[in-house]
Design a protein around this motif. Structure first.
Motif, PDB file in Angstrom:
ATOM      1  N   GLY A 128       0.881  -1.172   0.000  1.00 30.73           N
ATOM      2  CA  GLY A 128       0.000   0.000   0.000  1.00 30.73           C
ATOM      3  C   GLY A 128       0.921   1.224   0.000  1.00 30.73           C
ATOM      4  N   THR A 152      -1.863  -2.366  -8.626  1.00 31.57           N
ATOM      5  CA  THR A 152      -3.050  -1.602  -8.195  1.00 31.57           C
ATOM      6  C   THR A 152      -4.158  -2.614  -7.941  1.00 31.57           C
ATOM      7  N   HIS A 153      -4.978  -2.330  -6.954  1.00 29.17           N
ATOM      8  CA  HIS A 153      -6.120  -3.206  -6.646  1.00 29.17           C
ATOM      9  C   HIS A 153      -7.093  -2.420  -5.799  1.00 29.17           C
ATOM     10  N   GLN A 154      -8.220  -3.023  -5.522  1.00 32.30           N
ATOM     11  CA  GLN A 154      -9.306  -2.299  -4.842  1.00 32.30           C
ATOM     12  C   GLN A 154      -9.425  -2.678  -3.366  1.00 32.30           C
ATOM     13  N   SER A 212      -5.325   1.983   0.308  1.00 35.32           N
ATOM     14  CA  SER A 212      -4.572   2.995  -0.452  1.00 35.32           C
ATOM     15  C   SER A 212      -5.062   3.211  -1.875  1.00 35.32           C
ATOM     16  N   HIS A 213      -6.081   2.463  -2.295  1.00 35.86           N
ATOM     17  CA  HIS A 213      -6.501   2.581  -3.697  1.00 35.86           C
ATOM     18  C   HIS A 213      -7.291   3.866  -3.932  1.00 35.86           C
ATOM     19  N   ASN A 243      -2.984   6.944  -6.470  1.00 32.92           N
ATOM     20  CA  ASN A 243      -2.474   5.825  -7.277  1.00 32.92           C
ATOM     21  C   ASN A 243      -1.146   6.176  -7.923  1.00 32.92           C
ATOM     22  N   CYS A 265     -14.535   1.177   1.364  1.00 33.34           N
ATOM     23  CA  CYS A 265     -13.075   1.126   1.492  1.00 33.34           C
ATOM     24  C   CYS A 265     -12.770   0.720   2.936  1.00 33.34           C
TER      25      CYS A 265
END
Ligand SMILES: Cc1cc2nc3c(=O)[nH]c(=O)nc-3n(C[C@H](O)[C@H](O)[C@H](O)COP(=O)(O)OP(=O)(O)OC[C@H]3O[C@@H](n4cnc5c(N)ncnc54)[C@H](O)[C@@H]3O)c2cc1C
Length: 387
Positions: free
Chosen positions: A12, A38-40, A44-45, A149, A319
Motif C-alpha cells: 500500500g 493496483t487493486h481495490q 490505499s486505492h 495511485n 473502502c
C-alpha cells in the motif's frame, strides 16, 4: 534462497514508500504484495487523498507532516506527471470547537499560513457550502490533493530503478528466525527468502496474520465514499478556485471531508463521513457496495450542506479504515523480533504521511535513526489492557 537487507510486506502507500526509500539508500530490497500493483482492497486505492498541515488532530503530527510535505515535493520533482494538485483547504466547524480549534492551534504552533474566516466570509468566498451563523473556518492556502495511485506507482517504479525486486500476487504466510537474527520469510506458494530486517505494512491484515501482538490495538472498518455531481446553475461554485479540499464538522459532531471534481479522472465531487457509517468487518470482507440506508443518510447531509450538489450520488464504494483504539498511528518494532518493524492503524488519515513514514521505516530497518521522533506513535502508549 536469496538474501536481502530489507523485505517489505504489503505495498500500500506505507510499503511502497518504504520500498522506495530503502532501495534508494542502497539496501538490497524486496517488496511482496498479495494483489497486483493496483487493486481495490486495503486502504490505499483510488485516485486522490487530502494533504493538509493545519492538523486538527494535534501538534504531535507536525514534524511528520513537515517532512512528508518536503518528500512529496521531492517525489513530484522526479516526474512530469502531476502527483500533487494545489487546491487550498478549508476546515469548517462550530466556532472554537473540534476541527476549527485544533486546526488553528496546529497552524499557529507550526507557523503554517492560514486565515480564520467567520460565517459571512466563508459564504462570500466559498459559496458551495451552506454555512449557518456561528460557524467558523480555518483556510490553509497550502493544502493540496495527492494523486494517490500515481504517487504509489511512482514510488514502486523508482524503487525498481534503484534495484528493488517485487513479487506481486504473493502473500507472506510466515516470518521466523533462521540463522542468528536473520529472518526467514515464506510466501503462500512456498517460496522462501532471507532478510536482515522485515517491514510489515499490511494495513487491516497486520494484526490478524503477521503481528497478533497488535490485535488489542487494531480493528478494521468498512467505510463508504461517495461521488456527487453539481447542479448546472451552481457549476461556478464548484470550480477549483471556489472549492478547496475540505473538512466540515457538522454541529451534530459528524465530520465530512471532500475533494473537488476535476483533479482526477473520477467524475464528481468525492465526499465521505470520517467518523460515521463505520461497519466493523474482517480485512477479507471485500463487499464494495454501500447500503441503501447509508446512501440515504449521506444524501440528507448533502442536501443540507451543499445545496448546489445533486444529493443522489453518481457512485459509491466501500473502502477500509484500519483503526487504532485512540485513532493515532502505530509505528515501531515488534516485541517478538526487534528486526521486524511496522506502521499501521492510520485510522483513516495516514496517506498524507506515507512519504515520511516510509522513509523512517526504511531507516529503522537499516539500523539507522529516522529524522523524526516517532515515540508519540509507539505501542507502549497503551496500557496492558489495550486502552
Ligand atoms: C475512503 C478513504 C479516504 C481516505 N482519505 C484520506 C485522505 O484524504 N488523506 C489521508 O491522509 N488519508 C486518507 N485515508 C487513509 C489512507 O488512505 C490510509 O491511512 C492509508 O492508505 C493506509 O495505507 P497502508 O499502506 O497502511 O495500508 P493498505 O493500503 O491497506 O496496504 C496494505 C497492503 O498490504 C497487502 N497485504 C496484506 N497482507 C499481506 C501479506 N500477508 N502479504 C503480502 N501483502 C499483504 C495488501 O494487499 C495491501 O496492498 C483514506 C482512507 C480511505 C479508505
Amino acid at each position: 534462497m536469496k538474501d536481502y537487507d530489507v523485505i517489505v510486506v504489503g505495498l500500500g502507500i506505507m510499503g511502497s514508500s518504504t520500498l522506495f526509500h530503502a532501495a534508494r539508500s542502497g539496501a538490497s530490497t524486496l517488496g511482496i504484495e498479495s494483489f497486483g500493483p493496483t487493486h481495490q482492497f486495503g486502504s490505499s486505492h483510488g485516485e486522490t487523498r487530502i494533504f493538509r498541515r493545519a492538523y486538527w488532530e494535534g501538534e504531535k503530527y507536525l514534524p511528520l507532516l513537515n517532512r512528508a510535505h518536503q518528500l512529496w515535493a521531492e517525489l513530484q520533482a522526479t516526474t512530469d506527471e502531476k502527483l500533487i494538485v494545489p487546491t487550498g483547504g478549508i476546515f469548517i466547524g462550530p466556532q472554537s470547537t473540534g476541527v476549527v480549534k485544533g486546526s488553528r492551534n496546529t497552524a499557529k504552533a507550526g507557523a503554517i499560513a492560514h486565515e480564520v474566516l467567520d460565517a459571512t466570509q466563508i459564504r462570500r468566498r466559498f459559496p458551495a457550502f451552506h454555512i449557518p451563523d456561528g460557524m467558523e473556518a480555518i483556510y490553509e492556502p497550502g493544502a493540496y490533493i495527492i494523486m494517490a495511485n500515481k504517487v504509489r506507482l511512482q514510488m514502486i517504479d523508482l524503487a525498481i530503478q534503484n534495484g528493488a525486486e517485487t513479487r506481486f500476487g504473493r502473500m507472506v504466510k510466515k516470518i521466523e528466525k533462521c540463522d542468528g537474527s536473520v529472518l526467514l520469510i515464506t510466501t503462500n506458494d512456498g517460496e522462501k527468502f532471507r532478510a536482515r530486517s522485515v517491514v510489515i505494512t499490511t494495513g487491516p491484515w497486520m494484526a490478524r496474520d503477521l503481528l497478533p501482538e497488535l490485535s488489542n490495538h487494531i480493528s478494521s472498518k468498512r467505510v463508504p465514499i461517495y461521488w456527487f455531481d453539481n447542479l448546472d446553475k451552481h457549476k461556478q461554485d464548484f470550480t477549483s478556485d471556489n472549492f478547496p479540499v475540505f473538512l466540515y464538522e457538522h454541529p451534530d459532531g459528524h465530520l465530512i471531508y471532500g475533494i473537488p471534481a476535476g483533479a482526477s479522472s473520477e467524475r464528481g465531487v468525492k465526499i465521505g463521513f470520517h467518523n460515521r457509517q463505520h461497519v466493523p468487518c474482517t480485512p477479507n470482507d471485500i463487499k464494495k457496495t454501500v447500503s441503501k440506508q447509508h446512501i440515504a443518510e449521506m444524501s440528507r447531509y448533502i442536501k443540507q450542506l451543499f445545496p448546489g450538489l445533486n444529493p443522489h450520488p453518481i457512485a459509491s464504494r466501500s473502502c477500509f479504515y484500519t483503526m487504532s483504539t485512540d485513532e493515532n498511528f502505530l509505528i515501531g518494532a515488534s516485541e517478538k523480533f526487534s528486526n521486524i518493524f511496522f506502521a499501521s492503524a492510520c485510522s483513516g488519515h495516514g496517506f498524507k504521511f506515507g512519504s515520511a513514514i516510509g522513509e523512517s521505516l526504511a531507516l529503522l530497518a537499516q539500523g539507522k535513526r529516522p529524522p523524526i521522533d516517532l515515540s508519540a506513535f509507539a505501542v507502549s502508549r497503551f496500557d496492558v489492557s489495550g486502552k
